[in-house]
Design a protein around this motif. Structure first.
Motif, PDB file in Angstrom:
ATOM      1  N   THR A  89       0.808  -1.221   0.000  1.00 47.94           N
ATOM      2  CA  THR A  89       0.000   0.000   0.000  1.00 47.94           C
ATOM      3  C   THR A  89       0.842   1.271   0.000  1.00 47.94           C
ATOM      4  OG1 THR A  89      -0.107  -0.098   2.425  1.00 47.94           O
ATOM      5  CG2 THR A  89      -1.904  -1.131   1.187  1.00 47.94           C
ATOM      6  N   SER A  90       2.120   1.167  -0.297  1.00 45.96           N
ATOM      7  CA  SER A  90       2.944   2.360  -0.402  1.00 45.96           C
ATOM      8  C   SER A  90       2.753   3.002  -1.764  1.00 45.96           C
ATOM      9  CB  SER A  90       4.426   2.009  -0.193  1.00 45.96           C
ATOM     10  OG  SER A  90       4.889   1.183  -1.243  1.00 45.96           O
ATOM     11  N   MET A  91       2.984   4.299  -1.845  1.00 42.01           N
ATOM     12  CA  MET A  91       2.822   5.013  -3.104  1.00 42.01           C
ATOM     13  C   MET A  91       3.820   4.525  -4.147  1.00 42.01           C
ATOM     14  SD  MET A  91       1.112   7.130  -4.821  1.00 42.01           S
ATOM     15  CE  MET A  91       0.107   7.888  -3.541  1.00 42.01           C
ATOM     16  N   ARG A  92       5.010   4.136  -3.694  1.00 46.16           N
ATOM     17  CA  ARG A  92       6.000   3.631  -4.642  1.00 46.16           C
ATOM     18  C   ARG A  92       5.499   2.357  -5.319  1.00 46.16           C
ATOM     19  NH1 ARG A  92      11.736   2.416  -2.134  1.00 46.16           N
ATOM     20  NH2 ARG A  92      11.550   4.671  -1.786  1.00 46.16           N
ATOM     21  N   THR A  93       4.898   1.460  -4.543  1.00 45.62           N
ATOM     22  CA  THR A  93       4.366   0.226  -5.125  1.00 45.62           C
ATOM     23  C   THR A  93       3.218   0.528  -6.082  1.00 45.62           C
ATOM     24  OG1 THR A  93       4.981  -0.994  -3.130  1.00 45.62           O
ATOM     25  CG2 THR A  93       3.364  -2.010  -4.587  1.00 45.62           C
ATOM     26  N   ALA A  94       2.362   1.481  -5.720  1.00 40.72           N
ATOM     27  CA  ALA A  94       1.251   1.838  -6.600  1.00 40.72           C
ATOM     28  C   ALA A  94       1.756   2.366  -7.935  1.00 40.72           C
ATOM     29  CB  ALA A  94       0.358   2.874  -5.916  1.00 40.72           C
ATOM     30  N   LEU A  95       2.803   3.186  -7.903  1.00 39.49           N
ATOM     31  CA  LEU A  95       3.367   3.714  -9.149  1.00 39.49           C
ATOM     32  C   LEU A  95       3.989   2.591  -9.981  1.00 39.49           C
ATOM     33  CD1 LEU A  95       4.999   7.017  -7.855  1.00 39.49           C
ATOM     34  CD2 LEU A  95       2.902   6.778  -9.185  1.00 39.49           C
ATOM     35  N   VAL A  96       4.673   1.656  -9.309  1.00 36.41           N
ATOM     36  CA  VAL A  96       5.269   0.530 -10.039  1.00 36.41           C
ATOM     37  C   VAL A  96       4.182  -0.319 -10.687  1.00 36.41           C
ATOM     38  CG1 VAL A  96       6.587  -1.603  -9.774  1.00 36.41           C
ATOM     39  CG2 VAL A  96       7.352   0.486  -8.642  1.00 36.41           C
ATOM     40  N   LEU A  97       3.105  -0.588  -9.950  1.00 34.17           N
ATOM     41  CA  LEU A  97       2.005  -1.387 -10.509  1.00 34.17           C
ATOM     42  C   LEU A  97       1.321  -0.658 -11.654  1.00 34.17           C
ATOM     43  CD1 LEU A  97       0.457  -2.823  -7.221  1.00 34.17           C
ATOM     44  CD2 LEU A  97       1.678  -4.095  -8.984  1.00 34.17           C
ATOM     45  N   LEU A  98       1.184   0.658 -11.526  1.00 31.95           N
ATOM     46  CA  LEU A  98       0.588   1.426 -12.613  1.00 31.95           C
ATOM     47  C   LEU A  98       1.459   1.360 -13.860  1.00 31.95           C
ATOM     48  CD1 LEU A  98      -1.829   3.249 -13.261  1.00 31.95           C
ATOM     49  CD2 LEU A  98      -0.456   5.207 -12.557  1.00 31.95           C
ATOM     50  N   LEU A  99       2.770   1.426 -13.672  1.00 27.12           N
ATOM     51  CA  LEU A  99       3.684   1.276 -14.808  1.00 27.12           C
ATOM     52  C   LEU A  99       3.598  -0.123 -15.400  1.00 27.12           C
ATOM     53  CD1 LEU A  99       5.989   2.324 -16.583  1.00 27.12           C
ATOM     54  CD2 LEU A  99       7.588   1.621 -14.797  1.00 27.12           C
ATOM     55  N   LEU A 100       3.521  -1.138 -14.544  1.00 28.69           N
ATOM     56  CA  LEU A 100       3.383  -2.507 -15.051  1.00 28.69           C
ATOM     57  C   LEU A 100       2.086  -2.693 -15.829  1.00 28.69           C
ATOM     58  CD1 LEU A 100       4.675  -4.672 -12.042  1.00 28.69           C
ATOM     59  CD2 LEU A 100       5.806  -4.250 -14.230  1.00 28.69           C
ATOM     60  N   LEU A 101       1.008  -2.057 -15.354  1.00 27.11           N
ATOM     61  CA  LEU A 101      -0.264  -2.162 -16.065  1.00 27.11           C
ATOM     62  C   LEU A 101      -0.157  -1.536 -17.452  1.00 27.11           C
ATOM     63  CD1 LEU A 101      -3.208  -3.155 -15.535  1.00 27.11           C
ATOM     64  CD2 LEU A 101      -3.765  -0.771 -15.023  1.00 27.11           C
ATOM     65  N   ALA A 102       0.525  -0.398 -17.539  1.00 26.88           N
ATOM     66  CA  ALA A 102       0.714   0.240 -18.841  1.00 26.88           C
ATOM     67  C   ALA A 102       1.563  -0.629 -19.764  1.00 26.88           C
ATOM     68  CB  ALA A 102       1.350   1.615 -18.662  1.00 26.88           C
ATOM     69  N   LEU A 103       2.619  -1.230 -19.216  1.00 24.45           N
ATOM     70  CA  LEU A 103       3.467  -2.111 -20.024  1.00 24.45           C
ATOM     71  C   LEU A 103       2.714  -3.374 -20.436  1.00 24.45           C
ATOM     72  CD1 LEU A 103       6.860  -1.846 -18.081  1.00 24.45           C
ATOM     73  CD2 LEU A 103       6.236  -0.733 -20.233  1.00 24.45           C
ATOM     74  N   ALA A 104       1.879  -3.895 -19.529  1.00 25.72           N
ATOM     75  CA  ALA A 104       1.121  -5.114 -19.842  1.00 25.72           C
ATOM     76  C   ALA A 104       0.086  -4.869 -20.923  1.00 25.72           C
ATOM     77  CB  ALA A 104       0.439  -5.643 -18.584  1.00 25.72           C
ATOM     78  N   ALA A 105      -0.365  -3.625 -21.079  1.00 23.16           N
ATOM     79  CA  ALA A 105      -1.357  -3.314 -22.104  1.00 23.16           C
ATOM     80  C   ALA A 105      -0.744  -3.188 -23.495  1.00 23.16           C
ATOM     81  CB  ALA A 105      -2.089  -2.022 -21.747  1.00 23.16           C
ATOM     82  N   ILE A 106       0.579  -3.084 -23.582  1.00 23.99           N
ATOM     83  CA  ILE A 106       1.226  -2.922 -24.893  1.00 23.99           C
ATOM     84  C   ILE A 106       0.975  -4.119 -25.805  1.00 23.99           C
ATOM     85  CG2 ILE A 106       3.466  -2.713 -26.042  1.00 23.99           C
ATOM     86  CD1 ILE A 106       4.402  -0.987 -23.751  1.00 23.99           C
ATOM     87  N   PRO A 107       1.137  -5.380 -25.338  1.00 27.35           N
ATOM     88  CA  PRO A 107       0.828  -6.503 -26.242  1.00 27.35           C
ATOM     89  C   PRO A 107      -0.597  -6.484 -26.762  1.00 27.35           C
ATOM     90  CG  PRO A 107       2.021  -7.269 -24.307  1.00 27.35           C
ATOM     91  CD  PRO A 107       1.661  -5.846 -24.042  1.00 27.35           C
ATOM     92  N   GLY A 108      -1.544  -5.977 -25.950  1.00 27.06           N
ATOM     93  CA  GLY A 108      -2.923  -5.900 -26.419  1.00 27.06           C
ATOM     94  C   GLY A 108      -3.119  -4.911 -27.543  1.00 27.06           C
ATOM     95  N   SER A 109      -2.192  -3.958 -27.681  1.00 29.16           N
ATOM     96  CA  SER A 109      -2.263  -2.978 -28.766  1.00 29.16           C
ATOM     97  C   SER A 109      -1.490  -3.428 -29.997  1.00 29.16           C
ATOM     98  CB  SER A 109      -1.721  -1.624 -28.287  1.00 29.16           C
ATOM     99  OG  SER A 109      -2.417  -1.155 -27.161  1.00 29.16           O
ATOM    100  N   VAL A 110      -0.499  -4.284 -29.798  1.00 26.59           N
ATOM    101  CA  VAL A 110       0.354  -4.711 -30.909  1.00 26.59           C
ATOM    102  C   VAL A 110      -0.127  -6.022 -31.517  1.00 26.59           C
ATOM    103  CG1 VAL A 110       2.713  -5.370 -31.529  1.00 26.59           C
ATOM    104  CG2 VAL A 110       2.327  -3.511 -29.897  1.00 26.59           C
ATOM    105  N   ILE A 111      -0.521  -6.954 -30.678  1.00 29.79           N
ATOM    106  CA  ILE A 111      -0.947  -8.280 -31.140  1.00 29.79           C
ATOM    107  C   ILE A 111      -2.461  -8.289 -31.289  1.00 29.79           C
ATOM    108  CG2 ILE A 111      -0.960 -10.742 -30.572  1.00 29.79           C
ATOM    109  CD1 ILE A 111       1.537 -10.254 -28.904  1.00 29.79           C
TER     110      ILE A 111
END
Length: 548
Positions: free
Chosen positions: A40-62
């Motif tokens: 529940t730290s802000m650093r973890t939330a930012l990391v997860l938000l970045l991971l979510l953005a990166l995880a969405a890239i295959p959905g846009s390319v493939i």
């Protein structure tokens, strides 16, 4: 030898002492608490938000199954080695995969656990008094002072009144020699609102994914073809995990006409491409409702209840008639050809005649809206290519197969794919594959009495996407709130202000005024102007101003 004479020995610690916890070890409760704090730290939330953005890239390319299953099928055919790996990683259905959902849920938990405690902290800060004046106000970068003959209590009362007019929260304690004021709490409120809005957006997207659905259908243009909003009418359908078929609106529609404008300017980089295409619909919201008209355009969907109808693609459907060896019509009608070139609309398609006798006939090849290939000395067209997307000089080039071409009966055989495993390609006398190059109205006789193929004409088709997203208004509300919160956190500047009045030994009153801008990037000129305005409000008769 007595015990006193025996040499001293160093005993090893017992097992019971080894079993006790070391000072740095954590109990299960402490480990759970540490894990929760990290999550529940802000650093973890930012990391997860970045991971979510990166995880969405295959959905846009493939290509995705729930968006365009036809492109997925083509991708599988073009990449037979990668397709099994992509399937194991759920890359053809990224947004419904386990790993994407895990990131999504962890982000939700992290944001909630991060924001809720800050709400209580902010609530306490709203109720708290402004901080007391520092011991030496003149050390602050924005400060000034002057002398007056007025009583300190009179000066402080006037200061509190003047500062309140500037929308500060003022704290004037009886018996104190200073006034403390503070403003700009909306900055933190905007920050909290932004993070809460992110949660609202995620909830809206989750609701839409769970309760909604998305489907696609390729429809031929013409009043003879129609669509009803039932599950059997879709070419591909992707429901949410909690989807209920009873929520589907009972509408129906036909595409009566299709208009498209082509870019003909040879100097344009997009010359030959389509623009401003419009599908003219006749639709009814239910079986008893009157027929209505609507011009369906890209990014201008038709909304019926909670369902949206989108136009996302178009193409050509050559009308081909196949006669078997007995002269009977084994297959006749438009066959959808899928574009392989978005600029020239060169398309690929399949025609199957499973009822042909004495053997089934399959045709596979390409359609060229405006053929631009050259011809050799024998009149053979080489190489076939399309130079323009509009059907100015249409030509269809097909290879012929006989044998088991597969039945389009829902058993796994696709109307867009010809399974050649149980077929034999028809060859010419010179051993080269037989290729039929047909223009509208042309008929070619097949060898060995197999029959004939006729290119009768050309029709158009539209790719329609139909989706229901119950949480879209929730997500839109979250986006609006996020923008408001972002504006508040960017433009609201938290500030503190103090006025101190003390009687000096000579009987005069020394008034000190100081200001502290707690936001970075504050304009010093604005601070000096505000100090000057407060001093001007405090001075109501001629005073001796002291420059500092």
């Amino acid at each position: 030898m007595t015990d006193l004479q025996r040499p001293a020995t160093h005993e090893r610690p017992s097992d019971s002492r080894q079993a006790t916890a070391l000072p740095m070890e954590l109990t299960v409760r402490e480990l759970a608490r540490w894990t929760w704090r990290q999550l529940t730290s802000m650093r973890t939330a930012l990391v997860l938000l970045l991971l979510l953005a990166l995880a969405a890239i295959p959905g846009s390319v493939i290509p995705q199954e729930d968006i365009d299953s036809l492109k997925v099928s083509q991708w599988r055919d073009d990449h037979p080695r990668l397709a099994p790996i992509w399937d194991r990683l759920d890359l053809f259905s990224v947004y419904g995969s386990v790993w994407f959902s895990a990131i999504y849920i962890l982000l939700m938990i992290s944001l909630v656990g991060c924001i809720v405690p800050r709400l209580f902290v902010y609530a306490r800060a709203l109720r708290a008094r402004p901080p007391k004046a520092p011991r030496n106000l003149m050390r602050l970068p924005e400060s000034t002072s002057y002398e007056t003959d007025e009583d300190p209590d009179v000066v402080l009362a006037r200061a509190a009144k003047a500062i309140r007019r500037r929308r500060y929260r003022v704290d004037l304690v009886e018996g104190s020699d200073s006034v403390a004021a503070e403003r700009g709490h909306l900055r933190e409120a905007g920050n909290l609102l932004f993070h809460l809005a992110v949660i609202v957006v995620l909830v809206g997207v989750a609701v839409g994914s769970l309760l909604g659905y998305k489907g696609g259908v390729i429809m031929l243009v013409g009043k003879d073809y129609g669509f009803s909003n039932t599950l059997t009418q879709y070419d591909d359908f992707a429901p949410g995990s909690l989807f209920d078929p009873s929520v589907m609106e009972p509408f129906s529609f036909k595409i009566t006409d299709f208009d498209v404008e082509w870019i003909t300017d040879p100097e344009s980089r997009r010359a030959g491409m389509a623009r401003k295409f419009v599908s003219h619909l006749d639709y009814r919201t239910d079986a008893d409702a009157p027929t209505q008209e609507y011009d369906l355009k890209v990014n201008h969907p038709l909304s019926i209840g909670g369902t949206d109808v989108f136009l996302i693609g178009h193409g050509y459907a050559p009308v081909i008639t196949v006669r078997d060896g007995d002269g009977n019509i084994a297959q006749s009608g438009p066959s959808v050809f899928l574009p392989t070139n978005a600029k020239t609309f060169e398309s690929f398609g399949v025609v199957k005649a499973p009822d042909a006798k004495p053997t089934q006939i399959g045709l596979e090849g390409s359609f060229y809206p405006t053929f631009g290939g050259a011809t050799d000395a024998t009149g053979k067209l080489i190489p076939p290519a399309s130079v323009f997307g509009d059907a100015v000089d249409p030509l269809v080039s097909l290879f012929v197969y006989t044998g088991d071409v597969g039945l389009d009966d829902g058993t796994g055989s696709s109307v867009y794919v010809l399974d050649k495993a149980k077929t034999t390609q028809v060859m010419k006398d010179d051993g080269q594959p037989l290729r039929l190059d047909l223009r509208p109205g042309d008929t070619v006789e097949l060898p060995d009495g197999l029959g004939s193929v006729t290119f009768d004409g050309l029709e158009r088709w539209n790719k329609i996407q139909i989706s229901r997203t119950p949480g879209k208004m929730v997500a839109l509300t979250g986006v609006v709130l996020a923008l408001l919160g972002l504006l508040g956190s960017l433009f609201v500047r938290p500030r503190r202000l103090w006025v101190r009045a003390r009687r000096r030994e000579d009987g005069s009153t020394l008034v000190e005024v100081a200001r502290l801008d707690r936001s970075s990037g504050g304009d010093p000129e604005n601070g000096r102007d505000e100090l000057a305005a407060i001093v001007a409000a405090l001075q109501q008769h001629k005073d001796r101003e002291v420059a500092t």
